[in-house]
Design a protein around this motif. Sequence first.
Motif, PDB file in Angstrom:
ATOM      1  N   CYS A   1      -4.414  -0.314  -1.566  1.00 19.03           N
ATOM      2  CA  CYS A   1      -5.073   0.234   0.100  1.00 19.03           C
ATOM      3  C   CYS A   1      -4.909  -1.069   0.972  1.00 19.03           C
ATOM      4  O   CYS A   1      -5.439  -1.997   0.557  1.00 19.03           O
ATOM      5  CB  CYS A   1      -6.570   0.681  -0.013  1.00 19.03           C
TER       6      CYS A   1
ATOM      7  N   PHE B   1      -3.182   7.598  -5.062  1.00 17.53           N
ATOM      8  CA  PHE B   1      -4.764   7.147  -5.103  1.00 17.53           C
ATOM      9  C   PHE B   1      -5.613   8.381  -5.556  1.00 17.53           C
ATOM     10  O   PHE B   1      -5.358   9.136  -4.888  1.00 17.53           O
ATOM     11  CB  PHE B   1      -5.165   6.430  -3.902  1.00 17.53           C
TER      12      PHE B   1
ATOM     13  N   ARG C   1     -11.274   8.322  -3.565  1.00 11.08           N
ATOM     14  CA  ARG C   1     -11.298   8.192  -2.139  1.00 11.08           C
ATOM     15  C   ARG C   1     -12.563   8.809  -1.449  1.00 11.08           C
ATOM     16  O   ARG C   1     -12.913   8.504  -0.423  1.00 11.08           O
ATOM     17  CB  ARG C   1      -9.937   8.960  -1.656  1.00 11.08           C
TER      18      ARG C   1
ATOM     19  N   CYS D   1      -4.556   4.235   1.622  1.00 10.82           N
ATOM     20  CA  CYS D   1      -4.342   3.870   0.109  1.00 10.82           C
ATOM     21  C   CYS D   1      -2.915   4.703  -0.401  1.00 10.82           C
ATOM     22  O   CYS D   1      -2.630   5.743   0.292  1.00 10.82           O
ATOM     23  CB  CYS D   1      -5.566   4.674  -0.632  1.00 10.82           C
TER      24      CYS D   1
ATOM     25  N   PHE E   1      -0.190   8.000   3.454  1.00  6.52           N
ATOM     26  CA  PHE E   1      -1.365   7.548   2.608  1.00  6.52           C
ATOM     27  C   PHE E   1      -2.427   8.554   2.534  1.00  6.52           C
ATOM     28  O   PHE E   1      -2.364   9.571   3.164  1.00  6.52           O
ATOM     29  CB  PHE E   1      -1.909   6.413   3.412  1.00  6.52           C
TER      30      PHE E   1
ATOM     31  N   ALA F   1       0.845  -1.174  -0.011  1.00  8.71           N
ATOM     32  CA  ALA F   1       0.058   0.005  -0.111  1.00  8.71           C
ATOM     33  C   ALA F   1       0.945   1.104   0.055  1.00  8.71           C
ATOM     34  O   ALA F   1       0.484   2.133  -0.373  1.00  8.71           O
ATOM     35  CB  ALA F   1      -0.905   0.023   1.408  1.00  8.71           C
TER      36      ALA F   1
ATOM     37  N   TRP G   1      -6.688   8.433   3.347  1.00  5.22           N
ATOM     38  CA  TRP G   1      -7.232   7.635   4.288  1.00  5.22           C
ATOM     39  C   TRP G   1      -8.614   7.682   4.078  1.00  5.22           C
ATOM     40  O   TRP G   1      -9.494   8.877   3.518  1.00  5.22           O
ATOM     41  CB  TRP G   1      -7.006   8.353   5.793  1.00  5.22           C
TER      42      TRP G   1
END
Length: 237
Positions: free
Chosen positions: A79, A203, A208, A199, A93, A72, A95
């Motif tokens: 993710c 991403f 998202r 993720c 990341f 990830a 989220w």
Amino acid sequence: MKKLLLLACLALPCAAHAQTINFTTEDYAPFNYREGKEIKGATVEQVEKVMAAIGVDYTIEVMPWARAFSLARTAPMTCVFATAHNSARDPLFKWVEPLLIDRNILITRKGSGVTAGNLDEAKKYTVGTQREDYTETILKEKGFPKLDVASDFNATLRKLLSGRIDMMPISELYYDKLKADQPVEMVTVLSAQPMGIACEKSFPDDLRAKMQAALDKLIADGDQQKIFLKYGMNLSD
């Protein structure tokens, strides 16, 4: 050729997200685990419902946590869940959260003689955890000097039950279920944190946002609570 591609995008939803979302997770019942060939659990069901709501293809794969977390971090459209959201991980990341709000506690084997009224007293013992698990970071940040790091949760639990380590951190929600089957008892509280879907940084933001909206609705409708009750966990604060 560019004109043809443009026409194709106008005629169809030119899906920047036509590719599949790849979810990684670990074997950590009752949140996420294998049962035969089926992957199930309280967080798995939430991910499945979120993805059904937004209509995007996906896969879920169970693997050792260190690998699940690493993929990830590095693989586009990947993710990992359920991941503790803390200050160190926040910038790593994108989220979607919360799949749950959880406390982590330190537990020991019944009859071990291990006691600690607080974290300072707990530091004299050997504590086991999993490689790349957020509890490894917490234990290091809190100054635990004697850590035993295994490949996954089940390996750590086996070490605890066999007396090879003194304590291990565990989700309090999972502990409520585990203590019915295993000779374990709580020692003290380690930490509290939200757990979510993390993720890879590239991403797509709109994707998202759709996932977050679907999870928000799942929570607002009471479906998240129903899922946890189904797996024998109490979500009350």
